[in-house]
Write an enzyme that holds these catalytic residues in place. Structure first.
Site, PDB file in Angstrom:
ATOM      1  N   ASN A 195       0.878  -1.170   0.000  1.00  0.00           N
ATOM      2  CA  ASN A 195       0.000   0.000   0.000  1.00  0.00           C
ATOM      3  C   ASN A 195       0.917   1.221   0.000  1.00  0.00           C
ATOM      4  O   ASN A 195       1.472   1.591   1.026  1.00  0.00           O
ATOM      5  CB  ASN A 195      -0.878  -0.054   1.256  1.00  0.00           C
ATOM      6  CG  ASN A 195      -1.851   1.101   1.314  1.00  0.00           C
ATOM      7  OD1 ASN A 195      -1.772   2.039   0.521  1.00  0.00           O
ATOM      8  ND2 ASN A 195      -2.762   1.044   2.268  1.00  0.00           N
ATOM      9  N   ARG A 224      -2.544  -2.026  -3.602  1.00  0.00           N
ATOM     10  CA  ARG A 224      -3.731  -1.206  -3.389  1.00  0.00           C
ATOM     11  C   ARG A 224      -3.653  -0.020  -4.351  1.00  0.00           C
ATOM     12  O   ARG A 224      -2.664   0.715  -4.357  1.00  0.00           O
ATOM     13  CB  ARG A 224      -3.761  -0.697  -1.949  1.00  0.00           C
ATOM     14  CG  ARG A 224      -4.949   0.174  -1.735  1.00  0.00           C
ATOM     15  CD  ARG A 224      -4.823   1.005  -0.530  1.00  0.00           C
ATOM     16  NE  ARG A 224      -6.030   1.809  -0.395  1.00  0.00           N
ATOM     17  CZ  ARG A 224      -6.075   2.929   0.264  1.00  0.00           C
ATOM     18  NH1 ARG A 224      -4.996   3.387   0.859  1.00  0.00           N
ATOM     19  NH2 ARG A 224      -7.185   3.604   0.343  1.00  0.00           N
ATOM     20  N   HIS A 227     -13.011   3.164  -0.240  1.00  0.00           N
ATOM     21  CA  HIS A 227     -13.076   2.161   0.834  1.00  0.00           C
ATOM     22  C   HIS A 227     -13.765   0.887   0.338  1.00  0.00           C
ATOM     23  O   HIS A 227     -14.287   0.109   1.154  1.00  0.00           O
ATOM     24  CB  HIS A 227     -13.871   2.657   2.064  1.00  0.00           C
ATOM     25  CG  HIS A 227     -13.186   3.725   2.861  1.00  0.00           C
ATOM     26  ND1 HIS A 227     -13.884   4.730   3.475  1.00  0.00           N
ATOM     27  CD2 HIS A 227     -11.893   3.950   3.151  1.00  0.00           C
ATOM     28  CE1 HIS A 227     -13.051   5.528   4.124  1.00  0.00           C
ATOM     29  NE2 HIS A 227     -11.821   5.071   3.916  1.00  0.00           N
ATOM     30  N   ARG A 258     -11.669  15.883   6.870  1.00  0.00           N
ATOM     31  CA  ARG A 258     -12.428  16.252   5.666  1.00  0.00           C
ATOM     32  C   ARG A 258     -13.834  16.713   6.043  1.00  0.00           C
ATOM     33  O   ARG A 258     -14.443  16.170   6.978  1.00  0.00           O
ATOM     34  CB  ARG A 258     -12.553  15.056   4.714  1.00  0.00           C
ATOM     35  CG  ARG A 258     -11.239  14.602   4.133  1.00  0.00           C
ATOM     36  CD  ARG A 258     -11.508  13.590   3.003  1.00  0.00           C
ATOM     37  NE  ARG A 258     -10.290  12.922   2.620  1.00  0.00           N
ATOM     38  CZ  ARG A 258     -10.060  11.621   2.798  1.00  0.00           C
ATOM     39  NH1 ARG A 258     -10.972  10.834   3.351  1.00  0.00           N
ATOM     40  NH2 ARG A 258      -8.910  11.100   2.413  1.00  0.00           N
ATOM     41  N   GLU A 262      -7.950  -4.421   5.618  1.00  0.00           N
ATOM     42  CA  GLU A 262      -7.887  -4.121   4.189  1.00  0.00           C
ATOM     43  C   GLU A 262      -6.783  -4.888   3.489  1.00  0.00           C
ATOM     44  O   GLU A 262      -6.941  -5.316   2.354  1.00  0.00           O
ATOM     45  CB  GLU A 262      -7.742  -2.606   3.978  1.00  0.00           C
ATOM     46  CG  GLU A 262      -9.052  -1.909   4.300  1.00  0.00           C
ATOM     47  CD  GLU A 262      -9.023  -0.405   4.106  1.00  0.00           C
ATOM     48  OE1 GLU A 262      -8.596   0.277   5.051  1.00  0.00           O
ATOM     49  OE2 GLU A 262      -9.417   0.071   3.035  1.00  0.00           O
TER      50      GLU A 262
END
Ligand code: ADP
Length: 539
Positions: free
Chosen positions: A7, A91, A180, A241, A380
């Site tokens: 990743n 990823r 996601h 965010r 993940e």
């Protein structure tokens, strides 16, 4: 099968190596602060002490090389040789409309991933660097790209088209993509397993609540709507965010304060959300603590955050026509009973009722109403590894030939051995421009060492140096080192201006011999002659 999951962020490479037969995690860690003097590598093997060391890593390639060194280190490695790594799962944040599922990376796939860069200019470039570095460093392993957006490609136009001029979608592919996806997919599958029901029969709402946060409506195992949009900034209130806002607000502030798009983007992504409301805190634990000790702004942040999640659950229950299962996952979803309780309060009309004791202990099943409420840890990286295994598994079952294998698209490597910096510069420029990666050894001894490290496709041997018999010994040594191994011999191209050399026969003070090399060019070598010869020898 051993799958290494990478990743790559702008200055980091997170990695995890799995043995897929029993989904055992063999090693994990992170190379961080890549490109800075503080670059460091954290390496952990379950059941042993982890360690962190300062390293030199100027780019992703160097960082991944260090990771591979650790994984195959004789003392603390977990594989004897990096050849034991069968596949790499990368990823990739944005797959645009092109990628609806994980794919085996070939030349065409890589160029399409590059086309998606414009959708995620901050995230896709480091993902691509990681892929290119792996193709270069581990060309024998199969490489699979797993996209954050792919799971949401099942959304219908009414869920993904913005009410903006339609040409923006039609011509520029501006639409809602969602992110996601790997996590929402993974936890929805686990939820079905926990409930012992076929996923096809379930209406699930998954809440991935971490620093980044999104909600997804999953019907029959497919994403039908999700809260993030063209970028991850849409939807829930997040750590930093803003989530959904009236778009006129940023425009208004830009106008009043004379801000450039990059400045407002920075504010919306990095200085808003929980951070913006509280005035500097984005870690939910701190926010809960300060809210409990009476801070108004922290209480407000918690209330706004949980209210937004609740609103999405209500909206998605409407879209799904009811809800069978609500899932909480990621840092906040898995660990904060307060957030889960506040989100679920008032949702009894949907059959969502929390068992306080089970919620307090973050048990797997925390509901006691008609709809199941589950806490499912997301993983993940394991999800990516599972996707890789399934892509390769399916491919193994077909008779179709594998598309261009990764090895074909890696950069061809050339090791040049010469002691003259000018010649090296010349070779590097000519060969580099033609797309070859050029490595340089100053001496034959260093050259021998670099053959095993660099695993070149071609060696260019400049026998101008020392004496000609050293070149002869070098070529012999490369050949004899290869004789015992299984790798195919590396072609050697000799370039020479030494007068005693005529074609491959040489005469010097030790006698006459024939160079065990595969090509010969007389110096000075013109660029086009050199490139023609190299391409004849290695393509
Ligand atoms: P990301 O992967 O998006 O960076 P994570 O999934 O790791 O984020 O989640 C990070 C968030 O989870 C932080 O806000 C952190 O405060 C929160 N978190 C972690 N542990 C707890 C806990 N025990 N209680 C409340 N919040 C927690």
């Amino acid at each position: 099968m051993r799958v290494l999951v990478l990743n790559c962020g702008s200055s980091s490479v997170k990695f995890r190596l799995f043995r897929m037969e029993d989904e055992q995690l063999l090693a994990s860690g992170i190379a961080e602060r890549i490109g800075s003097p503080e670059a460091a590598l954290v390496y952990r093997v379950p059941g042993r002490d982890g360690h962190r060391q300062k390293v030199r890593a100027d780019d992703h390639k160097q960082a991944i090389n260090l990771v591979l060194d650790q994984l195959s280190d004789p003392d603390h490695g977990v594989v004897k040789d990096i050849h034991e790594i069968d596949a790499i799962g990368h990823r990739v944040v944005h797959g645009g409309e092109t990628f609806t599922e994980p794919v085996l990376i070939n030349e065409a796939v890589l160029s399409k991933i590059k086309e998606c860069r414009r959708f995620a200019p901050l995230h896709n470039p480091p993902n691509i660097s990681g892929i290119e570095a792996s193709l270069f460093l581990i060309p024998f392993a199969r490489q699979v790209a797993v996209f954050d957006t792919a799971f949401h490609q099942s959304m219908k136009p009414e869920a993904f088209v913005y009410a903006l001029p339609y040409e923006w979608y039609d011509k520029r592919r501006i639409r809602r993509y969602g992110f996601h996806g790997t996590s929402h997919h993974y936890v929805s599958l686990k939820a079905a397993q926990v409930l012992g029901k076929p996923i096809e029969d379930l209406r699930i709402i998954t809440c991935h609540l971490g620093n980044g946060a999104s909600v997804c409506a999953v019907k029959g195992g497919k994403s039908v709507d999700t809260s993030m949009g063209f970028t991850p900034v849409e939807g829930l209130v997040m750590g930093t965010r803003c989530g959904d806002v009236d778009v006129s607000v940023p425009l208004h502030v830009m106008e009043e304060d004379g801000l450039a798009p990059a400045q407002i983007d920075d504010i919306l992504n990095k200085r808003s959300g929980l951070f913006g409301i509280t005035g500097g805190d984005n870690d939910l634990r701190t926010i809960e603590d300060k809210a409990a000790s009476g801070s108004h702004r922290h209480r407000l942040a918690l209330a706004i955050f949980t209210r937004k999640v609740k609103k999405y659950i209500g909206a998605y229950a409407a879209i799904l026509g009811g809800i069978d299962c609500l899932v909480f996952t990621a840092g906040i979803g898995e660990n904060s009973p307060t957030v889960r309780r506040m989100v679920c309060e008032g949702l009894e009309f949907l059959g969502i009722r929390i068992d306080e004791a089970a919620n307090g202990e973050s048990r797997e099943q925390i509901g006691r109403g008609e709809a199941a409420v589950l806490v499912i840890p997301t993983d993940e990286e394991l999800a990516i590894a599972e996707e890789v295994a399934s892509v390769l598994g399916e491919e193994g079952k077909t008779d179709e030939p594998v598309e261009t294998p990764a090895a074909d698209i890696r950069t061809k490597r050339i090791l040049a051995i010469d002691d003259d910096p000018d010649i090296h510069e010349y070779l590097a420029a000519v060969l580099g421009q033609a797309g070859y990666a050029c490595f340089h050894a100053n001496t034959m001894r260093q050259g021998i060492k670099m053959v095993s490290e660099v695993r070149p496709d071609l060696i260019i041997l400049d026998v101008m140096m020392e004496d000609i018999s050293a070149g002869f010994r070098f070529a012999k040594e490369v050949r004899s080192a290869e004789a015992g191994g299984t790798a195919k011999p590396v072609p050697i191209l000799m370039v020479s201006g030494v007068e005693q050399v005529t074609d491959l026969t040489f005469h010097d003070r030790v006698g006459t011999g024939t160079m065990p090399v595969d090509g010969f060019l007389e110096k000075p070598v013109e660029p086009d002659v050199l490139l023609k010869k190299v391409s004849e020898m290695i393509g």
